[in-house]
Enzyme design. Structure first.
Site, PDB file in Angstrom:
ATOM      1  N   CYS A  87    -108.778  22.155 -40.175  1.00 16.17           N
ATOM      2  CA  CYS A  87    -107.514  21.412 -40.145  1.00 16.17           C
ATOM      3  C   CYS A  87    -106.470  22.118 -39.285  1.00 16.17           C
ATOM      4  CB  CYS A  87    -106.944  21.263 -41.552  1.00 16.17           C
ATOM      5  SG  CYS A  87    -108.047  20.437 -42.701  1.00 16.17           S
ATOM      6  N   ASP A 100     -97.266  -4.253 -35.041  1.00 12.41           N
ATOM      7  CA  ASP A 100     -97.238  -5.349 -36.029  1.00 12.41           C
ATOM      8  C   ASP A 100     -97.631  -4.869 -37.420  1.00 12.41           C
ATOM      9  OD1 ASP A 100     -99.929  -4.872 -35.649  1.00 12.41           O
ATOM     10  OD2 ASP A 100    -100.463  -6.941 -35.192  1.00 12.41           O
TER      11      ASP A 100
END
Length: 222
Positions: A45, A138
């Site tokens: 990570c 959107d």
């Protein structure tokens, strides 16, 4: 639980390293990418978030807001940020160019289907998998990729996919295998020959096939 392509992405509220956010308001009229991470202070990570930080300008010029998620606290995220910046040679930088969501109760990880049952922490709880979600202006999901906790992402591929998503959202083309920005595109099968000539003034190259079907139509990047 989980989310499918075309679904409206949940308008979750969460605490982050940049304060509390409501996701749709935070996203605004931008595209967005949300990357989840198994835990703070973990090796793979750290390399991924370092790479994200280095690529901040690439995402910005594509109008993509970046946000990460890890199952630890905001306080832990701030401490981890120092390690991430040290890893990429930016020890004098205090912040990352994107917020990290705190998901200590794993509520968001469960809601979005991001848990990896085969990888567990020392308490025996499933780790968060390496999910990638790209969300359009959107607010719908445009792309999802799910890597196991043990495999780091390829951000060159993620940027390539975003280039394709943004191009094909606004132009009537598809992108072929291994396509990169600027490369030839494909005319959609639903477009007639007559309409294609009007839409693609740079020309269309048809590949002859044994079936005699005229579906492999290439055109320069519009």
């Amino acid at each position: 639980m989980g989310i499918n392509l075309g679904d409206v992405f949940p308008n979750f509220e969460a605490d982050t390293t940049a304060g509390r956010i409501k996701f749709h308001e935070w996203l605004g009229n931008s595209w967005g990418i949300l990357c989840s991470h198994p835990a703070d202070y973990t090796p793979v990570c750290t390399t991924e978030l370092g790479r994200m930080a280095k690529l901040a300008s690439e995402f910005q010029k594509r109008n993509v807001k970046m946000i990460a998620l890890s199952i630890d606290s905001v306080q832990d995220h701030h401490g981890w940020t120092k390690d991430i910046n040290a890893y990429i040679g930016a020890s004098n930088v205090e912040k990352l160019p994107f917020p990290i969501i705190a998901d200590e109760k794993r509520e968001l990880a469960v809601q979005l289907g991001m848990l990896d049952p085969s990888e567990r922490n020392k308490e025996g709880l499933p780790l968060t998998a390496r999910a990638v979600f790209v969300i359009g202006p959107d607010k719908t999901l445009k792309l999802s990729i799910l890597y196991p906790a043990t495999t780091g992402r390829n951000f060159d591929e993620i940027l390539r996919v975003i280039d394709s998503l943004q191009l094909t959202a606004y132009k009537k083309v598809a992108t072929p295998v291994d396509w990169k920005a600027g490369g030839d595109c494909m005319v959609l099968p639903s477009i007639s020959e007559e309409d294609a000539k009007k839409l693609f003034p740079k020309g269309i190259q048809m590949q002859e096939l044994p079936s005699s079907k005229k579906y492999l139509r290439f055109t320069p990047h519009p």
